[in-house]
Scaffold this active site. Sequence first.
Site, PDB file in Angstrom:
ATOM      1  CG  ASP A  11      34.375  53.762   7.721  1.00 45.22           C
ATOM      2  OD1 ASP A  11      33.567  54.645   7.355  1.00 45.22           O
ATOM      3  OD2 ASP A  11      35.439  54.015   8.299  1.00 45.22           O
ATOM      4  CG  ASP A 130      38.126  61.843   3.359  1.00 47.33           C
ATOM      5  OD1 ASP A 130      37.316  62.082   4.274  1.00 47.33           O
ATOM      6  OD2 ASP A 130      38.018  60.878   2.574  1.00 47.33           O
TER       7      ASP A 130
END
Length: 251
Positions: A11, A130
């Site tokens: 990330d 997600d």
Amino acid sequence: MLKKRIVPCLDVKDGRTVKGINFVNLVDAGDPVELAIAYAQGGADELVFLDITASYENRDTQLDWVRAVAQNINIPFTVGGGVGSLEDAGRILGAGADKIAINSAAVKKPQLVNDLAKKYGSQCVVAAIDAKREGDDYPVYIGGGRYKTDLTLFEWAQELVRLGAGELLFTSMDHDGTKQGFSNEELSRLSELVSVPIIASGGAGSIQDFVDVFTVGKADAALAASVFHFGEIGIDELKRTLNDNDIPVRL
């Protein structure tokens, strides 16, 4: 039999690799290029980079580090975050990425998934989802987990494949960063519903979690971050254990 893939996830925020829990409480985990080189040399099968604030900040993915990664590693890598158009995808692929991941923009503009698949091929399109459990439902979130949508996990997954996505990257927001294991029940159901590879994300904490995600969860690839970034699990040891459990991996 196709080999299962081990995929470190980086990330990226402001040019640095970060890691959090349940999508918040971010801490610095190092330079993305240096980590990419280490993973490529250490046995990772692929890498995924997510510019985690690009969509929320309504900007393009920063490309300097993408180019640097492409110049320094020899394994496939995917880049996501801020991919909102064919032009965005073209810039990322042009900088050296092998695949692009699309999440928020797919929800807002589903036709974009189809357009990307037609222009670049389904094999280049990783649709990221997600979602988290709420009662018996699994609402989908966008904007780095900030905004709840009216979509639900299993229906949206099937629609993404219909639109042309070549892989699905499912992150369980409930499991993200908890190190309590992957969401194997949901992953197994996804694998039965769609015909494309499923990349499992969220919850890796032990080598046994990886064994379980491939056997119980029926995932095609397992993605993890902090257990790799902070040296809690070595990829060589992980792959040897998977091989010992008759799970096909590239050694």
